[in-house]
Design an enzyme around this catalytic site. Structure first.
Site, PDB file in Angstrom:
ATOM      1  N   ASP A  13       0.863  -1.183   0.000  1.00  0.00           N
ATOM      2  CA  ASP A  13       0.000   0.000   0.000  1.00  0.00           C
ATOM      3  C   ASP A  13       0.898   1.231   0.000  1.00  0.00           C
ATOM      4  O   ASP A  13       2.108   1.143   0.232  1.00  0.00           O
ATOM      5  CB  ASP A  13      -0.894  -0.004   1.254  1.00  0.00           C
ATOM      6  CG  ASP A  13      -1.764   1.245   1.326  1.00  0.00           C
ATOM      7  OD1 ASP A  13      -2.402   1.590   0.312  1.00  0.00           O
ATOM      8  OD2 ASP A  13      -1.798   1.910   2.388  1.00  0.00           O
ATOM      9  N   SER A  14       0.287   2.387  -0.226  1.00  0.00           N
ATOM     10  CA  SER A  14       1.038   3.639  -0.161  1.00  0.00           C
ATOM     11  C   SER A  14       1.461   3.963   1.272  1.00  0.00           C
ATOM     12  O   SER A  14       2.262   4.864   1.486  1.00  0.00           O
ATOM     13  CB  SER A  14       0.181   4.775  -0.714  1.00  0.00           C
ATOM     14  OG  SER A  14      -1.055   4.807  -0.036  1.00  0.00           O
ATOM     15  N   GLY A  46      -2.715   9.243  -3.745  1.00  0.00           N
ATOM     16  CA  GLY A  46      -4.004   9.733  -4.244  1.00  0.00           C
ATOM     17  C   GLY A  46      -3.961  11.048  -4.987  1.00  0.00           C
ATOM     18  O   GLY A  46      -4.915  11.421  -5.680  1.00  0.00           O
ATOM     19  N   CYS A  76      -3.793  -1.089  -2.098  1.00  0.00           N
ATOM     20  CA  CYS A  76      -4.102   0.327  -2.273  1.00  0.00           C
ATOM     21  C   CYS A  76      -5.082   0.511  -3.445  1.00  0.00           C
ATOM     22  O   CYS A  76      -4.827   0.012  -4.546  1.00  0.00           O
ATOM     23  CB  CYS A  76      -2.783   1.044  -2.568  1.00  0.00           C
ATOM     24  SG  CYS A  76      -2.929   2.793  -2.902  1.00  0.00           S
ATOM     25  N   THR A  78      -5.734   3.283  -5.048  1.00  0.00           N
ATOM     26  CA  THR A  78      -5.155   4.157  -6.063  1.00  0.00           C
ATOM     27  C   THR A  78      -4.175   3.377  -6.944  1.00  0.00           C
ATOM     28  O   THR A  78      -4.195   3.495  -8.176  1.00  0.00           O
ATOM     29  CB  THR A  78      -4.452   5.352  -5.384  1.00  0.00           C
ATOM     30  OG1 THR A  78      -5.376   5.968  -4.475  1.00  0.00           O
ATOM     31  CG2 THR A  78      -4.004   6.373  -6.394  1.00  0.00           C
ATOM     32  N   GLU A 155      -5.404   9.141   9.866  1.00  0.00           N
ATOM     33  CA  GLU A 155      -4.030   8.980  10.350  1.00  0.00           C
ATOM     34  C   GLU A 155      -3.768   9.774  11.628  1.00  0.00           C
ATOM     35  O   GLU A 155      -2.883   9.444  12.405  1.00  0.00           O
ATOM     36  CB  GLU A 155      -3.030   9.331   9.238  1.00  0.00           C
ATOM     37  CG  GLU A 155      -3.104   8.291   8.135  1.00  0.00           C
ATOM     38  CD  GLU A 155      -1.938   8.274   7.180  1.00  0.00           C
ATOM     39  OE1 GLU A 155      -0.907   8.905   7.469  1.00  0.00           O
ATOM     40  OE2 GLU A 155      -2.072   7.628   6.129  1.00  0.00           O
ATOM     41  N   CYS A 187     -11.195   3.416  -0.520  1.00  0.00           N
ATOM     42  CA  CYS A 187      -9.875   3.853  -0.074  1.00  0.00           C
ATOM     43  C   CYS A 187      -9.556   3.048   1.179  1.00  0.00           C
ATOM     44  O   CYS A 187     -10.441   2.823   2.014  1.00  0.00           O
ATOM     45  CB  CYS A 187      -9.900   5.348   0.226  1.00  0.00           C
ATOM     46  SG  CYS A 187      -8.373   5.938   0.990  1.00  0.00           S
ATOM     47  N   THR A 188      -8.310   2.644   1.274  1.00  0.00           N
ATOM     48  CA  THR A 188      -7.908   1.758   2.376  1.00  0.00           C
ATOM     49  C   THR A 188      -8.227   2.289   3.768  1.00  0.00           C
ATOM     50  O   THR A 188      -8.452   1.523   4.688  1.00  0.00           O
ATOM     51  CB  THR A 188      -6.388   1.536   2.305  1.00  0.00           C
ATOM     52  OG1 THR A 188      -5.759   2.819   2.152  1.00  0.00           O
ATOM     53  CG2 THR A 188      -6.012   0.638   1.162  1.00  0.00           C
ATOM     54  N   HIS A 189      -8.197   3.608   3.917  1.00  0.00           N
ATOM     55  CA  HIS A 189      -8.400   4.193   5.251  1.00  0.00           C
ATOM     56  C   HIS A 189      -9.865   4.197   5.696  1.00  0.00           C
ATOM     57  O   HIS A 189     -10.147   4.285   6.889  1.00  0.00           O
ATOM     58  CB  HIS A 189      -7.931   5.652   5.268  1.00  0.00           C
ATOM     59  CG  HIS A 189      -6.450   5.839   5.163  1.00  0.00           C
ATOM     60  ND1 HIS A 189      -5.721   5.395   4.089  1.00  0.00           N
ATOM     61  CD2 HIS A 189      -5.572   6.445   5.995  1.00  0.00           C
ATOM     62  CE1 HIS A 189      -4.448   5.724   4.269  1.00  0.00           C
ATOM     63  NE2 HIS A 189      -4.334   6.359   5.415  1.00  0.00           N
TER      64      HIS A 189
HETATM   65  N1  DGL Z   1      -3.997   3.840   0.113  1.00  0.00           N
HETATM   66  C1  DGL Z   1      -4.629   4.860  -0.674  1.00  0.00           C
HETATM   67  C2  DGL Z   1      -5.852   4.303  -1.368  1.00  0.00           C
HETATM   68  O1  DGL Z   1      -6.416   3.306  -0.982  1.00  0.00           O
HETATM   69  C3  DGL Z   1      -4.986   6.065   0.163  1.00  0.00           C
HETATM   70  C4  DGL Z   1      -3.831   6.905   0.621  1.00  0.00           C
HETATM   71  C5  DGL Z   1      -3.086   7.590  -0.506  1.00  0.00           C
HETATM   72  O2  DGL Z   1      -3.567   8.585  -1.078  1.00  0.00           O
HETATM   73  O3  DGL Z   1      -2.021   7.112  -0.837  1.00  0.00           O
HETATM   74  O4  DGL Z   1      -6.281   4.858  -2.340  1.00  0.00           O
END
Ligand code: DGL
Length: 274
Positions: A13-14, A46, A76, A78, A155, A187-189
């Site tokens: 993931d990012s 993102g 991720c 994105t 976060e 989105c993962t979060h």
């Molecule tokens: N992990 C990213 C996603 O699921 C979100 C965080 C980012 O912008 O890198 O899109």
């Protein structure tokens, strides 16, 4: 003889968000070993371009392959939206993303054909969820809404907070007005603020967390390819390994707030070397 099912699953993931996907994999296929990489030095993806996201993702795949992973999960949204196609063509092991599984669940869940998707600017701009949902259900109408403030709020640990409530109300009001009955947490979060989003959207809206279906499809794929680990890892073995590109201590702290296994260490590596 080396048993390839013993090899770990690579998850990337990012940053920290992909831990929501790793957590689901740990729950559904608990015998598996995982090597996780979070690109904490270069997050967020993102707001970046396809070229940059693809370049970063290729480096991460090269890194994960040094651990002889048997498969890779692009946790991720994105990176799944922008890089998965390219990665699939270049890699000799199975690789899956989170977007297709999320699109499938939403297509099955909707009753009125109106589906909302929330995610990063890049994911929403890519229209990738729309594309996959339309392949399954051409009649569906998909409404995308970028929610760039959600990631920093998560976060910062503001999962249940009046500030998050207020921002969520602003982002989501147009989706409520359109009368969607299904909303993808693209989105993962976002699964970490599931209860806030659920409260604002109301009972009539089904929330879809792509992580659950991703882990289910991963299990199915491993079974089909005789790659599923059927025996628990040896006691004291390093079942879960975590790597980041920066801020290992901060990552470890966050990881321990969402994963129940007690993450003792995360290691910083220089991803630019791959
Ligand atoms: N992990 C990213 C996603 O699921 C979100 C965080 C980012 O912008 O890198 O899109």
């Amino acid at each position: 003889m080396i048993n390839i099912a013993d090899a770990p699953i690579g998850v990337f993931d990012s940053g920290v968000g992909g831990l929501t996907v790793a957590r689901e994999i740990m729950r559904q296929i608990p015998n598996e070993r995982i090597v996780y990489f979070g690109d904490t030095a270069r997050v967020p993806y993102g707001s970046k371009s396809r070229e940059t996201i693809t370049r970063f993702s290729k480096q991460i795949v090269r890194f994960l392959k040094t651990y002889d992973v048997k498969t890779i999960v692009v946790a991720c949204n994105t990176a799944s939206a922008y890089a998965l196609d390219t990665l699939e063509k270049e890699i000799d092991i199975p690789i899956i993303g989170v977007v297709k599984p999320g699109a499938k669940v939403a297509s099955d869940a909707t009753r009125n054909g109106k589906i909302g998707v929330i995610g990063t600017e890049a994911t929403i701009g890519s229209q990738i969820y729309t594309q996959y949902i339309k392949e399954i259900n051409p009649e569906a109408t998909i409404y995308g809404k970028a929610c760039p403030l959600f990631c920093p709020l998560v976060e910062e640990g503001l999962w249940q907070d009046p500030v998050t409530d207020e921002i969520a109300r602003r982002y989501l009001s147009e989706l409520i007005d359109i009368d969607i009955d299904t909303l993808i947490l693209g989105c993962t979060h976002y699964p970490l603020i599931h209860s806030t989003v659920a409260k604002i959207m109301g009972e009539g809206v089904t929330l879809v967390n792509p992580a659950y279906e991703t882990a289910r499809e991963l299990k199915e794929m491993l079974e089909k390819n005789n790659l599923l680990q059927t025996t628990p890892p040896a006691l004291g073995s390093n079942q879960y390994q975590f790597f980041v590109s920066d801020g290992a201590e901060k990552f470890k702290h966050f990881a321990n707030s969402i994963i129940q296994y007690g993450i003792l260490s995360a290691k910083t590596i220089n991803i630019e070397e791959y």
